[in-house]
Every structure is written in structure tokens, then in C-alpha cells.
Design an enzyme around this catalytic site. Structure first.
Site, PDB file in Angstrom:
ATOM      1  N   ASP A  12      32.576 -22.192  42.303  1.00 34.27           N
ATOM      2  CA  ASP A  12      32.853 -22.330  43.826  1.00 34.27           C
ATOM      3  C   ASP A  12      32.880 -23.444  43.903  1.00 34.27           C
ATOM      4  OD1 ASP A  12      33.159 -19.179  44.141  1.00 34.27           O
ATOM      5  OD2 ASP A  12      31.097 -19.335  43.845  1.00 34.27           O
ATOM      6  N   LYS A  15      37.087 -26.317  42.917  1.00 32.41           N
ATOM      7  CA  LYS A  15      38.417 -26.663  41.701  1.00 32.41           C
ATOM      8  C   LYS A  15      39.575 -26.626  41.932  1.00 32.41           C
ATOM      9  CE  LYS A  15      36.288 -23.664  38.791  1.00 32.41           C
ATOM     10  NZ  LYS A  15      35.633 -23.236  40.099  1.00 32.41           N
ATOM     11  N   ASN A  37      38.176 -12.018  38.707  1.00 29.60           N
ATOM     12  CA  ASN A  37      37.365 -12.618  39.641  1.00 29.60           C
ATOM     13  C   ASN A  37      36.092 -14.189  39.846  1.00 29.60           C
ATOM     14  OD1 ASN A  37      37.461 -13.358  36.778  1.00 29.60           O
ATOM     15  ND2 ASN A  37      34.862 -13.225  36.405  1.00 29.60           N
ATOM     16  N   GLY A  39      38.231 -16.960  42.393  1.00 24.17           N
ATOM     17  CA  GLY A  39      38.935 -17.845  43.924  1.00 24.17           C
ATOM     18  C   GLY A  39      39.280 -19.134  44.178  1.00 24.17           C
ATOM     19  N   HIS A  40      40.196 -19.095  43.920  1.00 28.43           N
ATOM     20  CA  HIS A  40      40.800 -21.097  43.999  1.00 28.43           C
ATOM     21  C   HIS A  40      41.324 -20.937  45.505  1.00 28.43           C
ATOM     22  CE1 HIS A  40      40.312 -21.906  40.140  1.00 28.43           C
ATOM     23  NE2 HIS A  40      39.090 -21.705  40.557  1.00 28.43           N
ATOM     24  N   THR A  41      40.576 -22.051  46.804  1.00 31.60           N
ATOM     25  CA  THR A  41      41.298 -21.745  48.466  1.00 31.60           C
ATOM     26  C   THR A  41      41.936 -23.163  47.967  1.00 31.60           C
ATOM     27  OG1 THR A  41      40.183 -20.346  49.030  1.00 31.60           O
ATOM     28  CG2 THR A  41      40.280 -21.911  50.565  1.00 31.60           C
ATOM     29  N   ARG A 141      37.106  -5.517  19.675  1.00 29.27           N
ATOM     30  CA  ARG A 141      38.935  -5.246  18.528  1.00 29.27           C
ATOM     31  C   ARG A 141      39.467  -4.536  19.575  1.00 29.27           C
ATOM     32  NH1 ARG A 141      35.973  -6.651  13.469  1.00 29.27           N
ATOM     33  NH2 ARG A 141      34.030  -5.615  14.875  1.00 29.27           N
ATOM     34  N   GLN A 198      35.585 -20.060  37.472  1.00 27.37           N
ATOM     35  CA  GLN A 198      33.807 -19.800  36.978  1.00 27.37           C
ATOM     36  C   GLN A 198      32.970 -21.417  37.130  1.00 27.37           C
ATOM     37  OE1 GLN A 198      35.037 -16.817  35.148  1.00 27.37           O
ATOM     38  NE2 GLN A 198      35.368 -16.161  37.957  1.00 27.37           N
ATOM     39  N   ALA A 284      28.286 -13.638  51.098  1.00 24.78           N
ATOM     40  CA  ALA A 284      27.507 -15.243  51.378  1.00 24.78           C
ATOM     41  C   ALA A 284      27.332 -15.580  50.335  1.00 24.78           C
ATOM     42  CB  ALA A 284      26.819 -14.529  52.480  1.00 24.78           C
ATOM     43  N   GLY A 395      36.310 -33.335  52.069  1.00 23.97           N
ATOM     44  CA  GLY A 395      37.115 -31.973  53.691  1.00 23.97           C
ATOM     45  C   GLY A 395      38.069 -31.190  52.774  1.00 23.97           C
TER      46      GLY A 395
END
Length: 410
Positions: A12, A15, A37, A39-41, A141, A198, A284, A395
Site C-alpha cells: 500500500d 506503487k 489481493n 490493489g493499485h489506485t 505440485r 504487496q 482500515a 499528491g
């Protein structure tokens, strides 16, 4: 040139924005670890895009993006994401490819993931997306790769819900498959950006095990997950926030103390001002002081060439800033990051104070134009970690970025 972007904390770190920014000078973007899993904003001209599996460079019309062999792919969520992009005017067709070695997440993995975490004596705090199960099946495997979808003998092992699910997506997935090693060799002279998921402190080997993700979120994961060798990596850049956050369980030595009124108020301010809520889960995030001990460890274990500082503008209104420069563990001052979870749980942050700058950083385009106290804070981080801060985000928007050193030069 080949540049790797990793998170230098517990994920978080911002990236997504940095990959999006650097992708303008890349021809290809490859995501090498994790799954839904992550999450890139990304904010472009005030418009937000939340990406989970599709590499961040997709927002540029002339880039090709690849999902690497180190990823685990949820087909349903993946195609939903592609539809979201199409609905927002992003023409992705013919530009998204999947390594034929990528592992597939089945719907029952999500149920198994939640059940397994609930049964643990010390729950990890999984996102419940089936990531850990998919990586476990891979290690045992017993996993299913994209390359196996047209292998009749392998596919005969699946029936019922699994078969119906795979039949629904099989043809669409196979149409996107690619031999990633062959493709990376073919484009080896182009600028390629390798996108991690991550953060370094959640890596399966060098992170705070067992409170980690199941994939290789370290810089080395870019080689194993993208079909290249380690000598092919020209630069590693680590993204970190001006403070610390973590989602889920596990040690976090610099976490704000909720039992202390001042720190509890500071936590609320940082969380709300920084919008510290999970892109994937909405949870949160836990917040704390910037942990320079952990950051220096991440720089060393990942051979980080340059750091990328984000969210520094969160401190604009503060009179004083503090950062963790050591741990007090049972009365002993520790300056190296320990592997022991017991020691990390006991660790109390030793804090260094810095004067605030009481000025708005947003809109600043030149490092030398930053307030003196902001520059002093940044230069202290450089001295402590032994790593230069090459890029500073002031920003959320793509253009609110200061470049101190050119990322596409060795």
C-alpha cells in the site's frame, strides 16, 4: 533497460501511481507476483482507477502488459477488471497477455483460504481471495497453470464446480497466453517495467514470516516471476510512504499506540488524510511512524538502487514529525531488523523528531523548491538507509511527482 518497482514496506505504498508514472517511458509492463489481493489506485486527471491484477501500465494506449508466472490469477475477477477498463474507455484488447506458467485460482480456494485462517491459533488476517491456497497448491505440485488448460489428461482431474468454472473462462484465457521467457527475450532491448505487489516486508522469505503473503514480493521475484535472469535487471526502485501502514495481523514496531491519546489522534489524522483504507478489502489500515530500521533492511535485502517517497504531503500541516530509528527490546537498543516475531512484538520504537514545514507541497515540481525542513527530513532518510530518494510524490495525481534522478538511466 529493465527497472523493477517494489514496495519497500508492508504494501500500500503507492506503487500503482509510480508504475503508472514510469510506464510512460516503458514499452512493456510486467506484473510478477501476487493476485487479486493486491490493489493499485491510479489517479489520472482526477479520475480514479482501482487495479488488482491488470498491470498499471494498461492506462497508456500504446503499452503491452503481461501477467507473470509468479502471479496467481482469479479469472472471474480478472475479466471483471478488464470490463471495468473497457467501460471507462480503455481499449485493452490485444495488449494484455498472461504467462502460460501463471497459476489459476479456483472459487473453492477462496472458501478454503478463509476457513484455514479461521482455524489458525494465530490468524494471519488473509484477504480471503484464495491467494495462499493457490500458492500452497503450486508448492505441493498440485496447482493448475494456464498452460494446462488444454492438456486433456490434467483437465480430466476437475469436475463439478471446478470444471464448470474453467470451461467458462478457458478459451478466453488461452487466447491471451504467451511464452513469457520467449517474449521477454524478443523485446530485451526495449524499456521494460517490472511491477511488484504487496511489499518487501511481506515477502515469503525475507518478510515477517508467517505474517506475510505467499508469493515473492521481493525484488528477486521479478526474475523468477518474469522469465528472465537476475543479471537482466538494471535497476531496483523501492516505494515507501512517509509513514508506516500495515493490513492484517503481524508485528509493526512503529505502530501508533491507541492507548495513548496523542498517538491515537495522530493515527486518525494520518489514516483519514492519507485515505488509508484497503483498495481490495476496504479495511482500515494500521498506521504508525516511518520505520527507518525496517526500510534500511528492505533496501539491503532487495539491493534497492533508489527510493520513491510517497504521501509526504500528509505532513504539511504538522508542527513536528517523528520517525523510528531503533527498537527498544527488553531494554536493549536494536538497530537491525530481527527475524524473531517475539522480539518484533516486544519492540518499542525509538523516535527521532523533525521540524515540520507548515506549507503545502502539492503542486511543487522541483526538489529545490521544497521547504527546507522537508528536504532535511528526506536527506535524513537517505543518510540512514544509505539509499538515495530519487522520486517524490506530492499528491495522488500522475503529474504531482518530483523526479530527482532519471529512473531510466543506469
Amino acid at each position: 533497460m529493465k527497472v523493477v518497482i517494489i514496495g519497500a514496506q508492508w504494501g500500500d505504498e503507492g506503487k500503482g501511481k509510480i508504475v503508472d508514472y514510469l510506464a510512460q517511458d516503458a514499452k512493456h509492463v510486467v506484473r510478477y507476483a501476487g493476485g487479486p489481493n493486491a490493489g493499485h489506485t491510479i489517479v489520472v486527471d482526477g479520475k480514479k482507477f482501482a487495479l488488482h491484477q491488470v498491470p498499471s501500465g494498461i492506462l497508456y494506449p500504446n503499452k503491452t502488459v503481461f501477467l507473470g508466472a509468479g502471479m496467481v490469477l482469479d479469472p472471474e475477477a480478472f475479466f471483471d477488471e478488464l470490463q471495468m477498463l473497457k467501460d471507462n474507455g480503455i481499449d485493452w484488447e490485444g495488449r494484455v497477455f498472461i504467462s502460460d506458467r501463471t497459476q489459476i485460482i479456483l472459487p473453492r480456494y477462496r472458501r478454503m483460504d478463509k476457513e484455514r485462517d479461521a482455524q489458525r491459533k494465530r490468524p494471519i488476517g488473509t484477504t480471503g481471495r484464495g491467494i495462499g491456497i493457490a500458492y500452497s497448491e503450486k508448492a505441493q505440485r498440485d496447482g493448475l497453470r494456464l498452460a494446462d488448460l488444454d492438456w486433456d489428461e490434467k483437465m480430466s482431474e476437475y469436475d463439478g464446480e471446478d470444471k464448470a468454472y474453467l470451461d467458462k473462462y478457458k478459451d478466453r484465457l488461452l487466447a491471451m497466453r504467451v511464452d513469457l521467457t520467449e517474449r521477454m527475450w524478443a523485446v530485451r532491448n526495449d524499456n521494460i517495467l517490472f511491477e511488484g505487489a504487496q511489499g518487501a516486508m511481506l515477502d515469503i522469505d525475507s518478510g515477517t514470516y508467517p505474517y506475510v503473503s505467499s508469493g515473492a514480493s521481493c525484488a528477486a521475484g521479478a526474475a523468477t516471476g518474469c522469465g528472465i535472469g537476475p543479471h537482466d535487471i538494471d535497476k531496483v526502485m523501492g516505494v515507501f510512504k512517509a509513514y508506516e501502514t500495515r493490513v492484517g495481523n503481524g508485528p509493526m514496531p512503529s505502530e501508533f499506540n491507541d492507548n495513548d491519546a496523542a498517538e491515537s489522534e495522530l493515527c486518525k489524522y494520518v489514516r483519514d488524510t492519507g485515505n488509508e483504507y484497503g483498495v481490495t478489502t476496504g479495511r482500515a489500515r494500521r498506521c504508525g511512524y516511518l520505520d527507518l530500521v525496517a526500510l534500511r533492511y528492505a533496501c539491503r535485502v532487495n539491493s534497492i538502487d533508489g527510493l520513491v517517497l510517497t504521501h509526504i504531503d500528509i505532513y504539511d500541516a504538522m508542527d513536528q514529525i517523528e520517525a523510528c530509528v531503533a527498537y527498544d527490546i527488553d531494554g536493549k537498543i536494536v538497530t537491525d531488523f530481527p527475524a524473531s516475531i517475539e522480539k518484533l512484538n516486544k519492540a518499542k520504537p525509538v523516535l527521532e523528531k523533525f521540524k515540520g514545514w507548515k506549507a503545502e507541497l502539492k503542486g511543487c515540481k522541483d526538489y529545490d523548491k521544497l521547504p527546507e525542513n522537508a528536504r532535511k527530513y528526506i536527506e535524513y532518510i537517505e543518510d540512514f538507509t544509505g539509499t538515495s530518494v530519487d522520486i517524490i510524490s506530492v499528491g495522488a495525481d500522475r503529474n504531482e511527482t518530483i523526479i530527482r534522478r532519471e529512473p531510466w538511466k543506469k
